[in-house]
Scaffold this motif. Structure first.
Motif, PDB file in Angstrom:
ATOM      1  N   PHE A  52       0.825  -1.204   0.000  1.00  0.00           N
ATOM      2  CA  PHE A  52       0.000   0.000   0.000  1.00  0.00           C
ATOM      3  C   PHE A  52       0.860   1.255   0.000  1.00  0.00           C
ATOM      4  N   SER A  53       0.295   2.326  -0.510  1.00  0.00           N
ATOM      5  CA  SER A  53       0.962   3.631  -0.472  1.00  0.00           C
ATOM      6  C   SER A  53       0.286   4.565   0.515  1.00  0.00           C
ATOM      7  N   ILE A  54      -0.989   4.287   0.824  1.00  0.00           N
ATOM      8  CA  ILE A  54      -1.725   5.159   1.724  1.00  0.00           C
ATOM      9  C   ILE A  54      -2.732   4.346   2.528  1.00  0.00           C
ATOM     10  N   VAL A  55      -2.894   4.745   3.795  1.00  0.00           N
ATOM     11  CA  VAL A  55      -3.888   4.163   4.695  1.00  0.00           C
ATOM     12  C   VAL A  55      -4.784   5.306   5.156  1.00  0.00           C
ATOM     13  N   LEU A  56      -6.078   5.080   5.106  1.00  0.00           N
ATOM     14  CA  LEU A  56      -7.057   6.068   5.546  1.00  0.00           C
ATOM     15  C   LEU A  56      -7.994   5.393   6.530  1.00  0.00           C
ATOM     16  N   THR A  57      -8.250   6.039   7.658  1.00  0.00           N
ATOM     17  CA  THR A  57      -9.246   5.532   8.602  1.00  0.00           C
ATOM     18  C   THR A  57     -10.340   6.573   8.730  1.00  0.00           C
ATOM     19  N   ARG A  58     -11.564   6.078   8.904  1.00  0.00           N
ATOM     20  CA  ARG A  58     -12.716   6.967   9.017  1.00  0.00           C
ATOM     21  C   ARG A  58     -13.875   6.225   9.673  1.00  0.00           C
ATOM     22  N   LEU A  59     -14.850   6.984  10.088  1.00  0.00           N
ATOM     23  CA  LEU A  59     -16.098   6.425  10.565  1.00  0.00           C
ATOM     24  C   LEU A  59     -16.824   5.820   9.371  1.00  0.00           C
ATOM     25  N   ARG A  60     -17.493   4.716   9.567  1.00  0.00           N
ATOM     26  CA  ARG A  60     -18.255   4.118   8.457  1.00  0.00           C
ATOM     27  C   ARG A  60     -19.250   5.133   7.921  1.00  0.00           C
ATOM     28  N   PRO A  61     -19.367   5.253   6.604  1.00  0.00           N
ATOM     29  CA  PRO A  61     -20.262   6.260   6.017  1.00  0.00           C
ATOM     30  C   PRO A  61     -21.698   6.158   6.502  1.00  0.00           C
ATOM     31  N   GLU A  62     -22.180   4.958   6.742  1.00  0.00           N
ATOM     32  CA  GLU A  62     -23.561   4.815   7.204  1.00  0.00           C
ATOM     33  C   GLU A  62     -23.781   5.345   8.622  1.00  0.00           C
ATOM     34  N   ASP A  63     -22.705   5.594   9.349  1.00  0.00           N
ATOM     35  CA  ASP A  63     -22.812   6.118  10.702  1.00  0.00           C
ATOM     36  C   ASP A  63     -22.650   7.635  10.778  1.00  0.00           C
ATOM     37  N   HIS A  64     -22.477   8.283   9.638  1.00  0.00           N
ATOM     38  CA  HIS A  64     -22.391   9.739   9.604  1.00  0.00           C
ATOM     39  C   HIS A  64     -23.790  10.300   9.844  1.00  0.00           C
ATOM     40  N   TYR A  71     -16.154  17.091  13.095  1.00  0.00           N
ATOM     41  CA  TYR A  71     -15.589  16.257  14.159  1.00  0.00           C
ATOM     42  C   TYR A  71     -15.983  14.798  13.951  1.00  0.00           C
ATOM     43  N   THR A  72     -17.237  14.565  13.579  1.00  0.00           N
ATOM     44  CA  THR A  72     -17.692  13.212  13.295  1.00  0.00           C
ATOM     45  C   THR A  72     -17.065  12.693  12.015  1.00  0.00           C
ATOM     46  N   ASN A  73     -16.887  13.551  11.053  1.00  0.00           N
ATOM     47  CA  ASN A  73     -16.341  13.168   9.755  1.00  0.00           C
ATOM     48  C   ASN A  73     -14.830  13.326   9.744  1.00  0.00           C
ATOM     49  N   GLN A  74     -14.199  12.776  10.741  1.00  0.00           N
ATOM     50  CA  GLN A  74     -12.748  12.888  10.879  1.00  0.00           C
ATOM     51  C   GLN A  74     -12.050  11.764  10.130  1.00  0.00           C
ATOM     52  N   LEU A  75     -11.029  12.116   9.379  1.00  0.00           N
ATOM     53  CA  LEU A  75     -10.224  11.159   8.635  1.00  0.00           C
ATOM     54  C   LEU A  75      -8.802  11.194   9.198  1.00  0.00           C
ATOM     55  N   SER A  76      -8.178  10.042   9.253  1.00  0.00           N
ATOM     56  CA  SER A  76      -6.763   9.974   9.619  1.00  0.00           C
ATOM     57  C   SER A  76      -6.034   9.313   8.459  1.00  0.00           C
ATOM     58  N   VAL A  77      -4.839   9.809   8.192  1.00  0.00           N
ATOM     59  CA  VAL A  77      -4.127   9.337   7.008  1.00  0.00           C
ATOM     60  C   VAL A  77      -2.654   9.097   7.326  1.00  0.00           C
ATOM     61  N   GLU A  98     -19.104  16.195  -0.215  1.00  0.00           N
ATOM     62  CA  GLU A  98     -20.442  16.589   0.215  1.00  0.00           C
ATOM     63  C   GLU A  98     -20.500  16.794   1.723  1.00  0.00           C
ATOM     64  N   ARG A  99     -19.440  16.431   2.404  1.00  0.00           N
ATOM     65  CA  ARG A  99     -19.379  16.540   3.862  1.00  0.00           C
ATOM     66  C   ARG A  99     -18.195  17.408   4.281  1.00  0.00           C
ATOM     67  N   ALA A 100     -18.423  18.140   5.342  1.00  0.00           N
ATOM     68  CA  ALA A 100     -17.292  18.812   5.980  1.00  0.00           C
ATOM     69  C   ALA A 100     -16.465  17.710   6.659  1.00  0.00           C
ATOM     70  N   PHE A 101     -15.159  17.837   6.637  1.00  0.00           N
ATOM     71  CA  PHE A 101     -14.331  16.835   7.307  1.00  0.00           C
ATOM     72  C   PHE A 101     -13.037  17.476   7.767  1.00  0.00           C
ATOM     73  N   GLN A 102     -12.416  16.800   8.707  1.00  0.00           N
ATOM     74  CA  GLN A 102     -11.065  17.184   9.089  1.00  0.00           C
ATOM     75  C   GLN A 102     -10.176  15.982   8.852  1.00  0.00           C
ATOM     76  N   ILE A 103      -8.961  16.275   8.433  1.00  0.00           N
ATOM     77  CA  ILE A 103      -8.018  15.207   8.116  1.00  0.00           C
ATOM     78  C   ILE A 103      -6.823  15.351   9.035  1.00  0.00           C
ATOM     79  N   MET A 104      -6.451  14.244   9.664  1.00  0.00           N
ATOM     80  CA  MET A 104      -5.349  14.245  10.614  1.00  0.00           C
ATOM     81  C   MET A 104      -4.213  13.389  10.079  1.00  0.00           C
ATOM     82  N   GLY A 105      -3.017  13.869  10.284  1.00  0.00           N
ATOM     83  CA  GLY A 105      -1.821  13.131   9.905  1.00  0.00           C
ATOM     84  C   GLY A 105      -0.617  13.825  10.494  1.00  0.00           C
TER      85      GLY A 105
END
Length: 126
Positions: A52-64, A71-77, A98-105
């Motif tokens: 892999f070149s990239i790993v992304l973690t997030r809340l399951r889309p159905e739980d948004h 804050y709920t739509n937080q991504l980690s990379v 379509e969603r506001a999100f924050q990305i952490m890395g």
């Protein structure tokens, strides 16, 4: 992007990410949580497996619940090369606009890549 659900895959990813500490820390915690039962309803995505070149973690889309709640739509990379990050931000189904999100890395270049993609699309970044 592929969603990893297999315990053996998650264990291998966890071992790989441990070798890249501290920069892999934002995703490693979620990978460990998902591998141990996933009580927080997250998912782990990679661009390819097992190389892999990239790993992304997030809340399951159905739980948004709220598309404006970044804050709920937080991504980690965690990424191995900036081209993978650029491809992720430029146009994959994993990061929806379509969603506001924050990305952490914790890697150098993350902020610049986000700013660059946002400016080319006329998006607001805070």
């Amino acid at each position: 992007m592929l969603i990893l659900r297999c315990p053996a895959q998650l264990q291998l990813l966890e071992e790989t990410l441990r070798k890249s500490l501290p920069t892999s820390l934002p995703v490693l915690g979620t990978v460990m949580t998902v591998a141990r039962g996933n009580p927080a309803s997250h998912e782990v995505l990679v661009d390819s497996w097992p190389q892999f070149s990239i790993v992304l973690t997030r809340l399951r889309p159905e739980d948004h619940r709220d598309p404006r709640d970044y804050y709920t739509n937080q991504l980690s990379v965690f990424y191995r090369d900036k081209e993978a990050l650029q491809a992720l931000l430029d146009g994959t189904e994993a990061v929806t606009r379509e969603r506001a999100f924050q990305i952490m890395g914790m890697q150098d270049g993350l902020d610049e890549a986000v700013q660059e993609v946002a400016s080319t699309r006329g998006l607001k970044v805070e």
